[in-house]
Design a protein around this motif. Structure first.
Motif, PDB file in Angstrom:
ATOM      1  N   GLU A  65      47.593  13.308  42.474  1.00 27.91           N
ATOM      2  CA  GLU A  65      47.224  14.683  42.171  1.00 27.91           C
ATOM      3  C   GLU A  65      47.082  14.889  40.665  1.00 27.91           C
ATOM      4  O   GLU A  65      46.160  15.585  40.200  1.00 27.91           O
ATOM      5  N   VAL A  66      47.978  14.289  39.906  1.00 28.71           N
ATOM      6  CA  VAL A  66      47.892  14.373  38.442  1.00 28.71           C
ATOM      7  C   VAL A  66      46.597  13.737  37.956  1.00 28.71           C
ATOM      8  O   VAL A  66      45.892  14.294  37.113  1.00 28.71           O
ATOM      9  N   LEU A  69      43.623  15.974  38.804  1.00 28.02           N
ATOM     10  CA  LEU A  69      43.569  17.130  37.914  1.00 28.02           C
ATOM     11  C   LEU A  69      43.055  16.735  36.533  1.00 28.02           C
ATOM     12  O   LEU A  69      42.266  17.473  35.923  1.00 28.02           O
ATOM     13  N   GLU A  70      43.481  15.589  36.053  1.00 27.48           N
ATOM     14  CA  GLU A  70      43.000  15.113  34.749  1.00 27.48           C
ATOM     15  C   GLU A  70      41.495  14.849  34.797  1.00 27.48           C
ATOM     16  O   GLU A  70      40.773  15.155  33.828  1.00 27.48           O
ATOM     17  N   ARG A 169      43.290  24.716  36.073  1.00 21.46           N
ATOM     18  CA  ARG A 169      43.558  23.291  36.249  1.00 21.46           C
ATOM     19  C   ARG A 169      44.604  22.804  35.235  1.00 21.46           C
ATOM     20  O   ARG A 169      45.474  21.996  35.565  1.00 21.46           O
ATOM     21  N   GLN A 170      44.510  23.296  34.019  1.00 16.35           N
ATOM     22  CA  GLN A 170      45.476  22.888  32.989  1.00 16.35           C
ATOM     23  C   GLN A 170      46.891  23.351  33.347  1.00 16.35           C
ATOM     24  O   GLN A 170      47.860  22.621  33.132  1.00 16.35           O
ATOM     25  N   ASP A 172      47.943  23.912  36.457  1.00 18.97           N
ATOM     26  CA  ASP A 172      48.350  23.076  37.594  1.00 18.97           C
ATOM     27  C   ASP A 172      48.815  21.699  37.115  1.00 18.97           C
ATOM     28  O   ASP A 172      49.824  21.166  37.601  1.00 18.97           O
ATOM     29  N   LEU A 173      48.068  21.131  36.165  1.00 18.46           N
ATOM     30  CA  LEU A 173      48.415  19.811  35.636  1.00 18.46           C
ATOM     31  C   LEU A 173      49.772  19.854  34.944  1.00 18.46           C
ATOM     32  O   LEU A 173      50.597  18.944  35.119  1.00 18.46           O
ATOM     33  N   GLN A 174      50.008  20.901  34.190  1.00 17.62           N
ATOM     34  CA  GLN A 174      51.286  21.046  33.498  1.00 17.62           C
ATOM     35  C   GLN A 174      52.445  21.089  34.493  1.00 17.62           C
ATOM     36  O   GLN A 174      53.473  20.424  34.306  1.00 17.62           O
ATOM     37  N   LYS A 176      52.413  19.984  37.702  1.00 14.14           N
ATOM     38  CA  LYS A 176      52.510  18.720  38.435  1.00 14.14           C
ATOM     39  C   LYS A 176      53.168  17.642  37.578  1.00 14.14           C
ATOM     40  O   LYS A 176      53.991  16.851  38.075  1.00 14.14           O
ATOM     41  N   LYS A 177      52.804  17.605  36.309  1.00 16.55           N
ATOM     42  CA  LYS A 177      53.403  16.611  35.415  1.00 16.55           C
ATOM     43  C   LYS A 177      54.901  16.855  35.255  1.00 16.55           C
ATOM     44  O   LYS A 177      55.692  15.912  35.237  1.00 16.55           O
TER      45      LYS A 177
END
Length: 279
Positions: A65-66, A69-70, A169-170, A172-174, A176-177
């Motif tokens: 998922e990460v 997203l990237e 998205r940014q 969400d990425l933050q 998820k990370k």
């Protein structure tokens, strides 16, 4: 005089492809390690790998998922950059059209002044055609400006929408990370200990045997290369093992593989804690 024939080395598939397919052999004590100890070591390595797999399972789909997203963020960033360039080009085009309109107006005024001083019909018609041409150019430029403005509005709306998507998205990425890092942090010590334990165990094995183990493990869906016999069946593919083979497995004197799935089979007594094996 008779000549001695040189002993020809017997090359087995395990020598060539590093698998357990032909590893069924009698105990070799050349390295001072009994076959039972080798089998136990393989089983312990498998247990360590299984424990590591369970740790990785805790992470679930988060690593994928990460990565997704990237990739999405990279794609959206590229779209934003391209859209911004298209907007700049459209604005430059509109500016050029407006400059052309002003130029046409100046020429129309100039020709209208000249029309007042003409001496004959030929000059008047020539100037009139020039005026009409400049007026047509002006109308065409105004039409292109209207069309470009509509396109510009679409591009601006697209840019705004893409920016909102990028922000989402940014975020969400933050998240998820952060979630993935938390799981990794919580299991890092345990995973390091298991990896170190596995490395220590691997030192007790022949290098080719360890390579063969990893090859079988990587080719198995459940990543099991060493399994015990349970209720007379292979613990990997669950096919029945003949009674004579079960006796051979229980003696721990040979490397015996499952003829159906290729996994190495060991005694179910290996599942019991050391010193607790049943007679």
């Amino acid at each position: 005089m008779a000549t001695k024939k040189a002993n020809k080395a017997i090359v087995t598939p395990i020598d060539q492809s590093e698998t357990f397919v032909s590893a069924v052999k009698s105990v070799t004590e050349a390295d001072g390690v009994s076959m039972e100890e080798k089998l136990r070591t393989l089983y312990k390595i498998q247990q360590a790998d299984t424990a590591i797999d369970k740790i990785h399972l805790l992470r679930g789909e988060l690593p994928l998922e990460v990565q997704d997203l990237e990739d999405d963020i990279a794609g959206l960033s590229t779209r934003i950059s391209n859209t911004q360039n298209e907007i700049k080009d459209a604005e430059k085009y509109i500016s050029a059209l407006r400059a052309k309109i002003e130029e046409c107006k100046v020429l129309v005024d100039k020709y209208e002044e000249q029309s007042k001083k003409v001496m004959n019909n030929r000059e008047y018609e020539s100037i009139t055609r020039q005026i009409e041409f400049q007026q047509l150019e002006q109308e065409a430029s105004e039409k292109h400006i209207r069309e470009t403005n509509l396109l510009l509005a679409e591009k601006t709306a697209l840019l705004e929408d893409t920016r909102k998507q990028l922000e989402g998205r940014q975020l969400d990425l933050q998240n998820k990370k952060a979630e993935l890092e938390q799981i990794i942090t919580e299991t890092a010590v345990e995973e390091e200990q298991l990896e170190a334990h596995k490395e220590d165990l691997a030192k007790k094995l022949d290098e080719r045997m360890f390579i063969a183990y990893n090859r079988v493990r990587n080719s198995s869906k459940n990543h099991l290369a060493v399994v015990t016999v349970r209720r007379g069946a292979c613990g990997g593919c669950f096919n029945q093992i003949p009674p004579q083979r079960q006796l051979d497995i229980a003696q721990n004197k040979k490397i015996i593989i499952c003829e159906y799935c290729g996994r190495i089979l060991v005694s179910n007594k290996f599942e019991e804690a050391p010193g607790q094996e049943k007679e």
